[in-house]
Design an enzyme around this catalytic site. Sequence first.
Site, short mmCIF file in Angstrom:
data_model
loop_
_atom_site.label_atom_id
_atom_site.label_comp_id
_atom_site.label_asym_id
_atom_site.label_seq_id
_atom_site.Cartn_x
_atom_site.Cartn_y
_atom_site.Cartn_z
CG HIS A 120 10.23 1.31 46.15
ND1 HIS A 120 11.24 0.66 45.49
CD2 HIS A 120 10.83 2.14 47.05
CE1 HIS A 120 12.41 1.09 45.96
NE2 HIS A 120 12.19 1.98 46.91
CG ASP A 122 10.62 0.25 41.47
OD1 ASP A 122 10.17 0.41 42.62
OD2 ASP A 122 10.85 1.21 40.71
CG ASP A 151 16.37 1.76 47.72
OD1 ASP A 151 15.17 1.69 48.06
OD2 ASP A 151 16.81 2.63 46.96
CD GLU A 184 6.90 5.04 43.98
OE1 GLU A 184 7.43 6.16 43.92
OE2 GLU A 184 5.67 4.88 43.90
CD GLU A 185 14.75 2.89 43.37
OE1 GLU A 185 15.20 4.00 43.03
OE2 GLU A 185 15.02 2.35 44.46
#
Length: 205
Positions: A120, A122, A151, A184-185
Amino acid sequence: AEVVIADCRTAEDVVAAAFERAYRKRASFDPRRGSPRAWVFGIARNTALDELRRRKRTAALVEEPSENPGGTEAATVEVLAGACRSSGLSISTHEVAPQRPNLVATLNAGSGPGVMFLGHSDVVPAGPNWTADPYRARYADGRIYGRGATDMKSGVAAFVAAAIDFVRETPPDGAVILTITGDEEGVSRDGTIALVDWMEAEGER
Protein backbone atom coordinates in the site's frame (compact mmCIF):
# COMPACT_ATOMS: atom_id res chain seq x y z
CA ALA A 1 8.12 8.27 17.35
CA GLU A 2 10.40 8.27 14.35
CA VAL A 3 10.31 5.20 12.14
CA VAL A 4 13.49 3.71 10.71
CA ILE A 5 14.77 1.00 8.43
CA ALA A 6 18.08 -0.65 9.14
CA ASP A 7 20.95 -1.61 6.86
CA CYS A 8 21.22 1.57 4.81
CA ARG A 9 24.80 0.80 3.89
CA THR A 10 27.69 3.20 3.45
CA ALA A 11 29.21 3.77 0.03
CA GLU A 12 32.11 1.50 0.96
CA ASP A 13 29.74 -1.30 1.93
CA VAL A 14 27.81 -0.89 -1.32
CA VAL A 15 30.99 -1.27 -3.37
CA ALA A 16 32.19 -4.24 -1.31
CA ALA A 17 28.84 -6.01 -1.74
CA ALA A 18 28.94 -5.29 -5.47
CA PHE A 19 32.33 -6.95 -5.90
CA GLU A 20 31.24 -9.88 -3.75
CA ARG A 21 28.29 -10.43 -6.06
CA ALA A 22 30.55 -10.27 -9.11
CA TYR A 23 32.87 -12.87 -7.54
CA ARG A 24 29.96 -15.22 -6.87
CA LYS A 25 28.95 -15.02 -10.52
CA ARG A 26 32.45 -15.77 -11.83
CA ALA A 27 31.50 -19.27 -13.00
CA SER A 28 29.16 -17.74 -15.58
CA PHE A 29 31.93 -15.74 -17.26
CA ASP A 30 32.07 -16.27 -21.04
CA PRO A 31 35.57 -15.62 -22.50
CA ARG A 32 33.90 -14.30 -25.65
CA ARG A 33 32.77 -11.30 -23.62
CA GLY A 34 36.32 -10.05 -23.39
CA SER A 35 38.47 -9.34 -20.35
CA PRO A 36 37.46 -11.04 -17.07
CA ARG A 37 38.58 -7.89 -15.25
CA ALA A 38 36.25 -5.72 -17.32
CA TRP A 39 33.42 -8.23 -16.82
CA VAL A 40 33.85 -8.22 -13.02
CA PHE A 41 34.01 -4.43 -12.91
CA GLY A 42 30.91 -4.23 -15.10
CA ILE A 43 28.87 -6.43 -12.74
CA ALA A 44 30.17 -4.54 -9.70
CA ARG A 45 29.33 -1.19 -11.28
CA ASN A 46 25.79 -2.24 -12.18
CA THR A 47 25.20 -3.72 -8.72
CA ALA A 48 26.39 -0.55 -6.97
CA LEU A 49 24.24 1.63 -9.21
CA ASP A 50 21.21 -0.58 -8.53
CA GLU A 51 21.75 -0.21 -4.78
CA LEU A 52 21.97 3.56 -5.03
CA ARG A 53 18.82 3.69 -7.17
CA ARG A 54 16.96 1.63 -4.57
CA ARG A 55 18.08 3.92 -1.79
CA LYS A 56 17.04 6.96 -3.81
CA ARG A 57 13.67 5.36 -4.60
CA THR A 58 12.97 4.67 -0.91
CA ALA A 59 13.81 8.27 -0.03
CA ALA A 60 11.59 9.55 -2.86
CA LEU A 61 8.66 7.50 -1.54
CA VAL A 62 9.15 8.74 2.03
CA GLU A 63 9.18 12.31 0.76
CA GLU A 64 5.73 12.03 -0.83
CA PRO A 65 3.28 12.70 2.05
CA SER A 66 0.52 10.17 1.36
CA GLU A 67 -1.27 10.53 4.67
CA ASN A 68 -4.56 8.78 5.26
CA PRO A 69 -7.04 10.32 5.75
CA GLY A 70 -6.22 12.75 2.99
CA GLY A 71 -6.45 11.00 -0.37
CA THR A 72 -2.93 12.06 -1.42
CA GLU A 73 -1.44 8.80 -2.69
CA ALA A 74 -1.12 9.82 -6.35
CA ALA A 75 2.43 11.22 -6.14
CA THR A 76 3.70 8.12 -4.34
CA VAL A 77 2.10 5.87 -6.95
CA GLU A 78 3.75 7.90 -9.73
CA VAL A 79 7.21 7.29 -8.22
CA LEU A 80 6.54 3.54 -8.28
CA ALA A 81 4.94 3.62 -11.72
CA GLY A 82 8.01 5.37 -13.14
CA ALA A 83 10.35 2.72 -11.70
CA CYS A 84 8.25 -0.11 -13.11
CA ARG A 85 7.73 1.56 -16.48
CA SER A 86 11.45 2.15 -16.97
CA SER A 87 12.06 -1.55 -16.30
CA GLY A 88 9.65 -2.78 -18.96
CA LEU A 89 6.56 -3.59 -16.89
CA SER A 90 3.18 -2.54 -18.24
CA ILE A 91 1.38 -0.04 -16.03
CA SER A 92 -2.30 0.33 -15.27
CA THR A 93 -3.67 2.82 -12.74
CA HIS A 94 -7.24 3.02 -11.51
CA GLU A 95 -8.31 6.20 -9.74
CA VAL A 96 -10.89 5.07 -7.22
CA ALA A 97 -11.24 8.58 -5.75
CA PRO A 98 -9.52 11.91 -6.52
CA GLN A 99 -5.74 11.60 -5.97
CA ARG A 100 -6.22 7.98 -4.88
CA PRO A 101 -5.13 5.56 -7.63
CA ASN A 102 -4.45 1.86 -7.31
CA LEU A 103 -1.50 0.65 -9.38
CA VAL A 104 -1.11 -2.65 -11.21
CA ALA A 105 2.27 -3.29 -12.88
CA THR A 106 2.56 -6.48 -14.90
CA LEU A 107 5.13 -8.46 -16.80
CA ASN A 108 3.49 -11.28 -18.72
CA ALA A 109 5.98 -14.01 -19.56
CA GLY A 110 4.64 -17.42 -20.51
CA SER A 111 1.67 -19.36 -19.26
CA GLY A 112 3.13 -20.77 -16.03
CA PRO A 113 2.05 -19.87 -12.50
CA GLY A 114 2.37 -16.21 -11.67
CA VAL A 115 3.32 -14.32 -8.54
CA MET A 116 1.73 -11.17 -7.13
CA PHE A 117 3.18 -8.70 -4.63
CA LEU A 118 0.65 -6.54 -2.77
CA GLY A 119 1.49 -3.39 -0.85
CA HIS A 120 0.00 0.00 0.00
CA SER A 121 1.03 3.56 -0.74
CA ASP A 122 -0.61 5.43 2.16
CA VAL A 123 0.72 6.14 5.64
CA VAL A 124 -0.87 7.13 8.95
CA PRO A 125 -0.59 10.82 9.92
CA ALA A 126 2.85 11.81 11.14
CA GLY A 127 1.62 13.23 14.43
CA PRO A 128 3.70 15.31 16.87
CA ASN A 129 7.13 14.95 18.50
CA TRP A 130 9.28 14.53 15.41
CA THR A 131 12.76 16.01 15.72
CA ALA A 132 12.79 16.96 12.01
CA ASP A 133 10.47 17.07 9.01
CA PRO A 134 8.89 13.58 8.83
CA TYR A 135 8.63 13.91 5.05
CA ARG A 136 12.26 14.67 4.46
CA ALA A 137 14.18 11.39 4.27
CA ARG A 138 17.32 11.51 6.39
CA TYR A 139 20.29 9.17 6.60
CA ALA A 140 21.86 8.73 10.01
CA ASP A 141 23.70 5.89 11.75
CA GLY A 142 23.14 3.51 8.83
CA ARG A 143 19.37 4.14 8.72
CA ILE A 144 16.75 6.07 6.80
CA TYR A 145 14.40 8.16 8.94
CA GLY A 146 10.96 9.38 7.87
CA ARG A 147 7.23 8.71 8.11
CA GLY A 148 6.44 5.50 6.27
CA ALA A 149 10.03 4.27 6.16
CA THR A 150 8.91 1.06 7.88
CA ASP A 151 5.20 0.90 7.06
CA MET A 152 5.52 0.36 4.30
CA LYS A 153 7.42 2.42 1.79
CA SER A 154 10.72 0.60 2.28
CA GLY A 155 8.86 -2.71 1.86
CA VAL A 156 7.23 -1.52 -1.35
CA ALA A 157 10.57 -0.26 -2.68
CA ALA A 158 12.15 -3.62 -1.79
CA PHE A 159 9.66 -5.79 -3.60
CA VAL A 160 9.63 -3.52 -6.65
CA ALA A 161 13.43 -3.85 -6.76
CA ALA A 162 13.24 -7.62 -6.20
CA ALA A 163 10.69 -8.07 -8.98
CA ILE A 164 12.73 -5.96 -11.41
CA ASP A 165 15.92 -7.93 -10.60
CA PHE A 166 14.11 -11.25 -10.90
CA VAL A 167 12.61 -10.38 -14.27
CA ARG A 168 15.94 -9.12 -15.57
CA GLU A 169 18.14 -11.96 -14.31
CA THR A 170 15.76 -14.94 -14.36
CA PRO A 171 12.92 -14.34 -16.84
CA PRO A 172 9.90 -16.14 -15.38
CA ASP A 173 7.54 -18.54 -17.12
CA GLY A 174 4.49 -16.77 -15.68
CA ALA A 175 3.24 -13.28 -14.91
CA VAL A 176 4.84 -11.06 -12.29
CA ILE A 177 2.27 -8.59 -10.93
CA LEU A 178 2.87 -5.70 -8.54
CA THR A 179 -0.23 -4.22 -6.95
CA ILE A 180 -0.04 -1.03 -4.90
CA THR A 181 -3.25 0.14 -3.29
CA GLY A 182 -4.26 3.22 -1.37
CA ASP A 183 -6.59 3.56 1.59
CA GLU A 184 -5.20 0.67 3.62
CA GLU A 185 -4.49 2.80 6.69
CA GLY A 186 -8.08 4.06 6.87
CA VAL A 187 -11.51 2.62 6.19
CA SER A 188 -9.97 0.54 3.38
CA ARG A 189 -12.82 0.84 0.91
CA ASP A 190 -10.70 2.32 -1.90
CA GLY A 191 -7.77 -0.11 -1.63
CA THR A 192 -7.78 -3.88 -1.89
CA ILE A 193 -11.58 -4.11 -1.95
CA ALA A 194 -11.77 -1.74 -4.92
CA LEU A 195 -8.89 -3.56 -6.62
CA VAL A 196 -10.60 -6.95 -6.27
CA ASP A 197 -13.84 -5.47 -7.64
CA TRP A 198 -11.95 -4.11 -10.64
CA MET A 199 -10.17 -7.44 -11.27
CA GLU A 200 -13.45 -9.31 -11.17
CA ALA A 201 -15.01 -6.84 -13.62
CA GLU A 202 -12.03 -7.31 -15.96
CA GLY A 203 -12.15 -11.09 -15.69
CA GLU A 204 -8.74 -11.23 -14.00
CA ARG A 205 -7.97 -14.37 -11.98
